[in-house]
Structure formats: C-alpha cells, structure tokens
Design an enzyme around this catalytic site. Sequence first.
Site, PDB file in Angstrom:
ATOM      1  N   GLY A 338     -34.385  11.249  20.917  1.00  0.00           N
ATOM      2  CA  GLY A 338     -33.397  10.283  21.393  1.00  0.00           C
ATOM      3  C   GLY A 338     -32.471  10.888  22.411  1.00  0.00           C
ATOM      4  O   GLY A 338     -32.863  11.204  23.536  1.00  0.00           O
ATOM      5  N   TRP A 340     -28.709  10.803  24.683  1.00  0.00           N
ATOM      6  CA  TRP A 340     -28.018   9.797  25.505  1.00  0.00           C
ATOM      7  C   TRP A 340     -28.989   8.952  26.320  1.00  0.00           C
ATOM      8  O   TRP A 340     -28.900   7.724  26.356  1.00  0.00           O
ATOM      9  CB  TRP A 340     -27.036  10.512  26.425  1.00  0.00           C
ATOM     10  CG  TRP A 340     -26.283   9.602  27.340  1.00  0.00           C
ATOM     11  CD1 TRP A 340     -26.508   9.398  28.669  1.00  0.00           C
ATOM     12  CD2 TRP A 340     -25.175   8.767  26.993  1.00  0.00           C
ATOM     13  NE1 TRP A 340     -25.611   8.486  29.177  1.00  0.00           N
ATOM     14  CE2 TRP A 340     -24.784   8.082  28.175  1.00  0.00           C
ATOM     15  CE3 TRP A 340     -24.481   8.528  25.817  1.00  0.00           C
ATOM     16  CZ2 TRP A 340     -23.722   7.201  28.190  1.00  0.00           C
ATOM     17  CZ3 TRP A 340     -23.417   7.633  25.834  1.00  0.00           C
ATOM     18  CH2 TRP A 340     -23.056   6.984  27.013  1.00  0.00           C
ATOM     19  N   GLU A 381     -27.693   7.090  19.998  1.00  0.00           N
ATOM     20  CA  GLU A 381     -26.390   6.864  20.620  1.00  0.00           C
ATOM     21  C   GLU A 381     -26.320   5.453  21.226  1.00  0.00           C
ATOM     22  O   GLU A 381     -26.647   5.277  22.375  1.00  0.00           O
ATOM     23  CB  GLU A 381     -26.132   7.928  21.684  1.00  0.00           C
ATOM     24  CG  GLU A 381     -26.193   9.347  21.133  1.00  0.00           C
ATOM     25  CD  GLU A 381     -25.920  10.399  22.188  1.00  0.00           C
ATOM     26  OE1 GLU A 381     -25.208  10.109  23.170  1.00  0.00           O
ATOM     27  OE2 GLU A 381     -26.415  11.512  22.047  1.00  0.00           O
ATOM     28  N   MET A 447     -20.618  14.893  16.942  1.00  0.00           N
ATOM     29  CA  MET A 447     -20.473  15.273  18.356  1.00  0.00           C
ATOM     30  C   MET A 447     -19.002  15.241  18.780  1.00  0.00           C
ATOM     31  O   MET A 447     -18.549  14.363  19.519  1.00  0.00           O
ATOM     32  CB  MET A 447     -21.349  14.377  19.223  1.00  0.00           C
ATOM     33  CG  MET A 447     -22.835  14.550  18.916  1.00  0.00           C
ATOM     34  SD  MET A 447     -23.949  13.565  19.942  1.00  0.00           S
ATOM     35  CE  MET A 447     -23.699  11.932  19.250  1.00  0.00           C
ATOM     36  N   THR A 448     -18.273  16.252  18.331  1.00  0.00           N
ATOM     37  CA  THR A 448     -16.826  16.318  18.554  1.00  0.00           C
ATOM     38  C   THR A 448     -16.510  16.937  19.915  1.00  0.00           C
ATOM     39  O   THR A 448     -15.824  17.957  20.017  1.00  0.00           O
ATOM     40  CB  THR A 448     -16.162  17.114  17.421  1.00  0.00           C
ATOM     41  OG1 THR A 448     -16.910  18.316  17.176  1.00  0.00           O
ATOM     42  CG2 THR A 448     -16.122  16.297  16.148  1.00  0.00           C
ATOM     43  N   TRP A 587     -23.827  22.343  21.874  1.00  0.00           N
ATOM     44  CA  TRP A 587     -24.619  21.840  23.007  1.00  0.00           C
ATOM     45  C   TRP A 587     -24.194  22.632  24.243  1.00  0.00           C
ATOM     46  O   TRP A 587     -23.049  22.525  24.650  1.00  0.00           O
ATOM     47  CB  TRP A 587     -24.364  20.354  23.237  1.00  0.00           C
ATOM     48  CG  TRP A 587     -25.145  19.841  24.400  1.00  0.00           C
ATOM     49  CD1 TRP A 587     -24.792  19.852  25.721  1.00  0.00           C
ATOM     50  CD2 TRP A 587     -26.450  19.272  24.346  1.00  0.00           C
ATOM     51  NE1 TRP A 587     -25.781  19.320  26.499  1.00  0.00           N
ATOM     52  CE2 TRP A 587     -26.819  18.962  25.682  1.00  0.00           C
ATOM     53  CE3 TRP A 587     -27.356  19.008  23.323  1.00  0.00           C
ATOM     54  CZ2 TRP A 587     -28.047  18.384  25.998  1.00  0.00           C
ATOM     55  CZ3 TRP A 587     -28.559  18.435  23.642  1.00  0.00           C
ATOM     56  CH2 TRP A 587     -28.905  18.114  24.965  1.00  0.00           C
TER      57      TRP A 587
END
Length: 607
Positions: A338, A340, A381, A447-448, A587
């Site tokens: 998957g 973005w 997302e 995903m901070t 990331w």
Amino acid sequence: MRFRHRVAAGIATLVLPFAGLVGLANPAQAATSATATYAKTQDWGSGFEGKWTIKNTGTTSLSSWTVEWDFPAGTSVTSAWDADVTSSGTHWTAKNKSWNGTLAPGASVSFGFNGAGSGSPANCKLNGGSCDGGSTDPGDNPPSAPGTPSASDITDTSVKLSWSAATDDKGVKNYDVLRDGAKVATVTATSYTDSGLTSGTDYSYTVRARDTADQLGPVSGARAVRTTGGTTEPPTGDKVKLGYFTNWGVYGRNYHVKNLVTSGSAEKITHINYAFGNVQGGKCTIGDAYADYDKAYTADQSVDGVADTWDQPLRGNFNQLRKLKAKYPHIKVLWSFGGWTWSGGFPDAVKNPAAFAKSCHDLVEDPRWADVFDGIDLDWEYPNACGLSCDTTSAKNAFSTMMKAMRAEFGNDLVTAAVTADASDNGKIDAADYGPAAPYIDWYNVMTYDFFGAWAKNGPTAPHSPLTSYDGIPQQGFNSAEAIAKFKAKGVPASKLLLGIGFYGRGWTGVTQSAPGGTATGPAAGTYEAGIEDYKVLKSSCPATGTIAGTAYAHCGQNWWSYDTPATVKSKMAWSKNQGLGGAFFWEFSGDTANGELVGAIDSGLR
C-alpha cells in the site's frame, strides 16, 4: 508513507429509537419478542453509514427477520452488507441472509449500509410489527460528546479533570469518566478528581455523557496525563527497532541492502519493512519486479561479496535480503503493501477480505522467496478517510475485518499495520476501528510525522514531527503524545504501538522568523522534491538552531527546516519507554548518515 496531508473525516453517531413513531402498524406477534434499533455510525456530509441491530427479546428462537422503514425523498441506500436490501420508492426492506436469520433468545445481529443524502429512517417495522426498540420517548437523540477534558492539580497519585458540558435535546443525566478506555467513575458534575494512581505513570482520559433516557453519547477527545514522581524507568523488554527499506531506493538514491551492513545499522535493528507491494484488483501484487527480484548485483555490491549469475532463480533486493538474514539471523523482514501512492486499491480489496488475504499470503509465501519474509505489513492511507485518494465506500469495520482475515491466513507469522497519527476530534484515528482490530495484529506503526509541511506554502512554520503539543501549534491533535493516548483510549495495548521517526526534514523558504510560527513563501528546495530533505544532508547544510515539542528546527538564510537529530531521537525513545510502547520504527534507511547516526540513536535510546 510520505505526504500524508491530514483531511479530517467527520464522524457523528446518531442512535434513533423507534417506539411510538407515527404511522406504525398495529403490533404483530413478532413485535413482542424482538426489537430493531438504528444507529448512524458515520456521516461524511454527502453520505453516511447506517447500522441496524435486531435483538431477540423473547423466549423462543427467531427463524428469520425483516426490517422495513421509510427514508425521506433524496435519501437512499447505496450498498449494504449482511442483509439483502431492496426498495420500492422511498420504502426500504432488509431481509436476513441465509446464514444470519436464526436468533436464539437474547441474541442479536447487525447489518449495515452506506447511504446517500441526510435523512433518517421513520415508520420502522420488524417482521410486520413495531420495531419497539430504544428509548420510549420518540425522537430522543443521544447526547453529544463532551469537550476534551483538561488536566490540573496533577500529583504523584491523582489528577483533576474538567470538561465542557455535552448537549442533549431532553437533558444530560451524568457523565462516565474513562481511564485508558475503562470506566472509573460516573458523575453529575463536569469535573472529577481521579485518585489512587501510580507515580510517574502515563494515563489517557476520555468522558462520555448519558441522557435522561440512559442513552450514551460518543466519547470525548483523549487527554494524556503523566503523574509526577517515579524516577525508575519501566522495564524495556525486547523492543522492536524497525526500519523501512524502499525498493525504489536502489535507483536515484543508490541505496542497497548492503548499506545496512556498511552503516552498522543491521546489527542495531530487529525488523525491516520492505516497501512497497501494490494493491490492485482486490489482490496484493508486485511493486517493482526488477528491483524486487531481477536486478543483478556485482560482488562488490552484494551483502556477502558474491556476484549474481545470469541464471540464478532469485536476484534483486529479495536475494540481498536473504543474504542479510543469513548474516544477521536476528532480523525479521515483513513485506509492506500500500503506502501513500498505492492505498487506492484497499477499498476494493476489502470487499472480499478472505480472498484478499489469500492473495497476499500466496504472494508473500511464493516458493521463490518464501524464506525471505516473516510476515506482512498493511499500510492503508486511510480507511474511511482521505489520503492521496478518498475511501468513501468501506464499512466502519472494514479495517478490523481485513486484519482478522490476514491473521487467519498468515497464522503465527507477523501481521502489522502502518496507521495514521491524526488524533484531532473526528480525525483519521476516529474514522476506523483500530481498537477492535488490535487483537489480530502484532503491532501498529503509528506514523507520528508529517503533521505539518510546506503543502501549506505560506506556513506557519511548524515541526513536522512534534512529540507533544505546544503554544501556537497549528492544529490540535497533531502530535505524537495525543495520537498514542487516543489509540490507548480505544483499547490498543501500549505494547502494540510503535513510535514513528522520520529520517528527513520538512521545510519552507522565504522565512525571516527563526522561531516556529513564521510566514513563508513556499517549500524549500530539496534534493529529490521541494519541501523535503534527508537528515544526512540537513545536519550539515542547515544545522539545528533550536528545539520545539521534542523536535529540532533550523533557520538558515531564508529557509526553515524541522527534523529529528540523534539527541531528539534519544529523548523520544525515552518517552516511548516511559509510555510502555513496543518500540519504534522509522521512514526510511536511506535518509540516515553513512554511519547510521539515527539508527544508533534509536538503538541506544531503547536499551
């Protein structure tokens, strides 16, 4: 994983009881033994999601059920699940499926649908009689959510909570106070002091209202609280230290699996997420066949110093990962699908979650590379919300249904998910059923990062990865602490939450103010795209000049950047340990320095 602009998906819950509505038929025998209750579980403006719940309140089994209702003109059902729904004009009829028609005494069953328009059901009938469910006061809606509680008078063992009142058309009776998702008190006032707490411990509080008919409204936003005292760190256990490796990185970035060895990172991590596989036609599919399993490596490029041959069955990144695991047996590798760009395929795939899960398992366990992967990571997302594409068709339980199917298919292999960190009221965390999905997953990659960036070209400048809120933050709920607190409040164990770190910065140009909150004229120039740059570049080109909310920022010339440094990463790891989180992820590898400074900070910070 990149460019996750948050577009809040508004969600409202409306429970409508039906006893006494005008136009009901005379009660039939079935009406004395069963009820039907309607709830609007989502509302996105142009449409909504509805759910009917049928309960057998009698002493004998029901063999079938039929629910009928009227919608006003302009409101309709567009799709449904767990029932066969038909219409005649504005009159709608739902009949049970072959497998869910029988209800034992006391049992209940639900079916749902997506709708267009804004109307509510009326003239409900269940098996020909009154639906007879919910409040005895027709049209009595549940109360609204109270305001997010504030915290004051925090001590080693207590905290005072205060909140703004909920509203209700008939009156609010009292409030339930929830700590970490469990009710600790019911009060009539809009404040409560919770005592008997443990010093130096993190808690998450929410509040929900109850009206005079005992209908519960939705919970408020979550408030994270840490009691004072407590100098001893909790035991760390075996923390996850996970990094994303991108298949496209082997091109312009010239970053390969061997770089994990030469940087010293391989010995400091526990897991790798290989990104990305695609989601197409309801299936998991290959993302980049050449980079994944076809690219030939020379001896000097290879992890073990052995060149690929033209006729070997597996080459590319998959073969290099196989060699890496042989050299570092402690590393586990998951295949991530998957992201973005490729999340648009999920809404179609989850229409048949079992078939989707089987396609993913078949691909991950392909005999050519089955030994390379230890599980799967799903990066959608976002469910019931907007990313690059908008999901407006999935049911509220689509995410948990998908994860349940994945667990059934993958058995004891790792099953994880990358998830939003949007903790704003009715934001992306609220849009999906992440709590009910938690039992099926090993952990969530929260995903901070990417909270703020130069997609808002004129600013205000703000750190893209704030650990906490701060005075002047552009959007409430856009920080790590509130995201983690909200997941905990939804019932996700802390040990199943990983804190996310970005190995890059986001920046603006045309900025004259050094402190956050300045105006800008657009995104700062970046090596690969405007407004974004790797840490390995920024540490020298625009060194940090300050910190805000646990994240570094830098003002150099007319450019303003925010990014994490080894020092801020270590402080975030200390916070993660104090929260009892399962570890951290980042990331992605190629943004780090050649000697793996940021990976080293994560490793040492979680020890």
